[in-house]
Design a protein around this motif. Structure first.
Motif, PDB file in Angstrom:
ATOM      1  N   ILE A  54       6.683   0.853  -8.292  1.00 56.77           N
ATOM      2  CA  ILE A  54       6.862  -0.570  -8.601  1.00 56.77           C
ATOM      3  C   ILE A  54       8.117  -1.123  -7.926  1.00 56.77           C
ATOM      4  O   ILE A  54       8.107  -2.206  -7.335  1.00 56.77           O
ATOM      5  CB  ILE A  54       6.919  -0.779 -10.121  1.00 56.77           C
ATOM      6  CG1 ILE A  54       5.579  -0.426 -10.761  1.00 56.77           C
ATOM      7  CG2 ILE A  54       7.309  -2.220 -10.456  1.00 56.77           C
ATOM      8  CD1 ILE A  54       5.587  -0.441 -12.269  1.00 56.77           C
ATOM      9  N   ILE A  55       9.213  -0.363  -8.013  1.00 52.48           N
ATOM     10  CA  ILE A  55      10.465  -0.804  -7.389  1.00 52.48           C
ATOM     11  C   ILE A  55      10.306  -0.904  -5.879  1.00 52.48           C
ATOM     12  O   ILE A  55      10.812  -1.842  -5.244  1.00 52.48           O
ATOM     13  CB  ILE A  55      11.602   0.163  -7.749  1.00 52.48           C
ATOM     14  CG1 ILE A  55      11.896   0.086  -9.244  1.00 52.48           C
ATOM     15  CG2 ILE A  55      12.863  -0.147  -6.939  1.00 52.48           C
ATOM     16  CD1 ILE A  55      12.834   1.172  -9.748  1.00 52.48           C
ATOM     17  N   CYS A  56       9.582   0.051  -5.283  1.00 56.41           N
ATOM     18  CA  CYS A  56       9.345   0.011  -3.837  1.00 56.41           C
ATOM     19  C   CYS A  56       8.526  -1.215  -3.454  1.00 56.41           C
ATOM     20  O   CYS A  56       8.815  -1.880  -2.454  1.00 56.41           O
ATOM     21  CB  CYS A  56       8.632   1.291  -3.408  1.00 56.41           C
ATOM     22  SG  CYS A  56       8.451   1.467  -1.626  1.00 56.41           S
ATOM     23  N   ALA A  57       7.494  -1.533  -4.252  1.00 55.92           N
ATOM     24  CA  ALA A  57       6.669  -2.710  -3.966  1.00 55.92           C
ATOM     25  C   ALA A  57       7.486  -3.996  -4.078  1.00 55.92           C
ATOM     26  O   ALA A  57       7.375  -4.897  -3.234  1.00 55.92           O
ATOM     27  CB  ALA A  57       5.477  -2.746  -4.922  1.00 55.92           C
ATOM     28  N   LEU A  62       0.822  -1.209   0.000  1.00 56.08           N
ATOM     29  CA  LEU A  62       0.000   0.000   0.000  1.00 56.08           C
ATOM     30  C   LEU A  62       0.857   1.261   0.000  1.00 56.08           C
ATOM     31  O   LEU A  62       0.586   2.217  -0.722  1.00 56.08           O
ATOM     32  CB  LEU A  62      -0.928   0.002   1.212  1.00 56.08           C
ATOM     33  CG  LEU A  62      -2.157  -0.906   1.158  1.00 56.08           C
ATOM     34  CD1 LEU A  62      -2.889  -0.877   2.491  1.00 56.08           C
ATOM     35  CD2 LEU A  62      -3.094  -0.472   0.042  1.00 56.08           C
ATOM     36  N   SER A  63       1.879   1.266   0.820  1.00 54.41           N
ATOM     37  CA  SER A  63       2.712   2.462   0.956  1.00 54.41           C
ATOM     38  C   SER A  63       3.608   2.694  -0.253  1.00 54.41           C
ATOM     39  O   SER A  63       4.164   3.783  -0.405  1.00 54.41           O
ATOM     40  CB  SER A  63       3.571   2.372   2.218  1.00 54.41           C
ATOM     41  OG  SER A  63       4.420   1.241   2.157  1.00 54.41           O
ATOM     42  N   SER A  64       3.736   1.691  -1.126  1.00 48.58           N
ATOM     43  CA  SER A  64       4.617   1.837  -2.287  1.00 48.58           C
ATOM     44  C   SER A  64       4.146   2.950  -3.209  1.00 48.58           C
ATOM     45  O   SER A  64       4.965   3.659  -3.813  1.00 48.58           O
ATOM     46  CB  SER A  64       4.692   0.514  -3.054  1.00 48.58           C
ATOM     47  OG  SER A  64       5.279  -0.487  -2.261  1.00 48.58           O
ATOM     48  N   ALA A  65       2.839   3.104  -3.354  1.00 47.09           N
ATOM     49  CA  ALA A  65       2.321   4.174  -4.214  1.00 47.09           C
ATOM     50  C   ALA A  65       2.738   5.536  -3.690  1.00 47.09           C
ATOM     51  O   ALA A  65       3.215   6.395  -4.447  1.00 47.09           O
ATOM     52  CB  ALA A  65       0.802   4.076  -4.300  1.00 47.09           C
ATOM     53  N   ALA A  66       2.577   5.752  -2.389  1.00 45.32           N
ATOM     54  CA  ALA A  66       2.964   7.034  -1.795  1.00 45.32           C
ATOM     55  C   ALA A  66       4.468   7.245  -1.877  1.00 45.32           C
ATOM     56  O   ALA A  66       4.939   8.359  -2.152  1.00 45.32           O
ATOM     57  CB  ALA A  66       2.497   7.095  -0.344  1.00 45.32           C
ATOM     58  N   PHE A  67       5.245   6.190  -1.659  1.00 50.55           N
ATOM     59  CA  PHE A  67       6.693   6.332  -1.704  1.00 50.55           C
ATOM     60  C   PHE A  67       7.176   6.631  -3.113  1.00 50.55           C
ATOM     61  O   PHE A  67       8.121   7.401  -3.304  1.00 50.55           O
ATOM     62  CB  PHE A  67       7.365   5.067  -1.172  1.00 50.55           C
ATOM     63  CG  PHE A  67       7.665   5.120   0.289  1.00 50.55           C
ATOM     64  CD1 PHE A  67       8.950   5.281   0.741  1.00 50.55           C
ATOM     65  CD2 PHE A  67       6.645   5.035   1.214  1.00 50.55           C
ATOM     66  CE1 PHE A  67       9.231   5.347   2.094  1.00 50.55           C
ATOM     67  CE2 PHE A  67       6.908   5.100   2.571  1.00 50.55           C
ATOM     68  CZ  PHE A  67       8.210   5.264   3.015  1.00 50.55           C
ATOM     69  N   GLY A  68       6.543   6.019  -4.127  1.00 49.85           N
ATOM     70  CA  GLY A  68       6.929   6.318  -5.493  1.00 49.85           C
ATOM     71  C   GLY A  68       6.646   7.754  -5.859  1.00 49.85           C
ATOM     72  O   GLY A  68       7.462   8.420  -6.514  1.00 49.85           O
ATOM     73  N   MET A  69       5.501   8.278  -5.417  1.00 50.92           N
ATOM     74  CA  MET A  69       5.119   9.657  -5.740  1.00 50.92           C
ATOM     75  C   MET A  69       5.946  10.671  -4.971  1.00 50.92           C
ATOM     76  O   MET A  69       6.626  11.529  -5.546  1.00 50.92           O
ATOM     77  CB  MET A  69       3.628   9.856  -5.446  1.00 50.92           C
ATOM     78  CG  MET A  69       2.708   9.129  -6.394  1.00 50.92           C
ATOM     79  SD  MET A  69       0.965   9.441  -5.987  1.00 50.92           S
ATOM     80  CE  MET A  69       0.163   8.746  -7.436  1.00 50.92           C
ATOM     81  N   VAL A  70       5.887  10.594  -3.649  1.00 53.65           N
ATOM     82  CA  VAL A  70       6.559  11.600  -2.825  1.00 53.65           C
ATOM     83  C   VAL A  70       8.074  11.447  -2.906  1.00 53.65           C
ATOM     84  O   VAL A  70       8.808  12.446  -2.891  1.00 53.65           O
ATOM     85  CB  VAL A  70       6.068  11.495  -1.360  1.00 53.65           C
ATOM     86  CG1 VAL A  70       6.801  12.493  -0.478  1.00 53.65           C
ATOM     87  CG2 VAL A  70       4.568  11.741  -1.299  1.00 53.65           C
TER      88      VAL A  70
END
Length: 277
Positions: A224-227, A13-21
């Protein structure tokens, strides 16, 4: 096992936020602010544990306390940077150190054994259903805010003076950016810890930036990389019986080194083809 499922869901879930921010943080070069915010979050973690154990305030969770402390520290840094004459690096260093000191003092005064290492370096056992719900809400908040104000945040990150001439309220959007950074930092505190969360905020985005030509692509690839890093780190830590946070960061760092090597190899191949032509 439930705690592994919770950790996996939280990481994905947090991967989306981490990719953006994370992309904004890398482009704007404010990773030092993210580092101060993440370490200041320990004050909220320690304070929430103290209130929960000593004063029996059951609804105050460590993740909630970390969110409050991270937001307060981010706002102080942003306001000092915008409106005060104090040096920015001085206030960042002060918040970084004072936040950790307050957190450790609260943990020391909390009855029972409280291991600060779990919060400094992550522990998937800390994630419960309530924490997972808060992570979902925070992640949704970050994604919605980025989508709503993407052009303004992009302008502030790439060319703040030009954005100011176009009547963009750069001060407001800078405060919004550090607020989103603070919220994003809290999303991964439970899994990778306070000390290493800054790596998850910058490494996936920096890896994506090696190949992406647009900021939107950098955000997508970074998420994607974070996930992948979260899932692979969780699996390898369970298989090898080692800390999850350390393995997640190691996987993310390995991906960055591999991507950097691949880009260098591709550049050499292009140069050789150009010379032969």
């Amino acid at each position: 096992m439930p705690f592994i499922r919770y950790a996996l869901i939280a990481g994905l879930l947090s991967s989306a936020a981490f990719g953006m921010v994370g992309s904004f943080v890398v482009v704007r070069r404010i990773s030092y602010i993210a580092g101060a915010v993440s370490h200041a979050a320990l004050a909220g973690l320690g304070g929430s544990l103290y209130l929960k154990v000593v004063h029996e305030i059951s609804w105050v969770s460590p993740l909630f306390g970390a969110t409050v402390a991270a937001l307060l520290s981010a706002w102080i840094i942003a306001l000092v940077n915008l409106y005060a004459a104090e040096r920015e690096d001085t206030i960042i260093g002060a918040i970084w150190a004072v936040g950790m000191a307050i957190g450790l003092l609260f943990i020391a005064k909390t009855p029972g054994y409280m291991d600060p290492m779990s919060y400094l370096f992550g522990n998937i056992l800390l994630i419960g259903k309530g924490d997972l719900l808060l992570i979902m809400v925070l992640n949704l908040l970050v994604v919605v805010m980025v989508l709503l104000f993407y052009p303004q945040l992009q302008a502030v990150c790439f060319d703040e003076p030009y954005a100011r001439t176009r009547n963009v309220p750069t001060g407001f959007f800078m405060i919004l950016l550090v607020t989103l950074t603070a919220v994003t930092v809290v999303l991964m505190v439970s899994t990778v810890g306070i000390v290493m969360v800054i790596a998850m905020l910058t490494l996936p985005a920096a890896t994506a930036g090696l190949f992406a030509r647009r900021l939107s692509g950098m955000m997508l690839y970074g998420g994607i990389i974070c996930a992948v890093s979260n899932a692979a780190g969780l699996y390898s830590s369970y298989t090898l019986d080692v800390p999850t946070g350390a393995m997640t960061i190691l996987v993310s760092g390995g991906i960055y080194v591999a991507a950097l090597s691949l880009r260098s190899l591709l550049r050499r191949l292009r140069l050789q083809r150009g010379r032969s032509a």
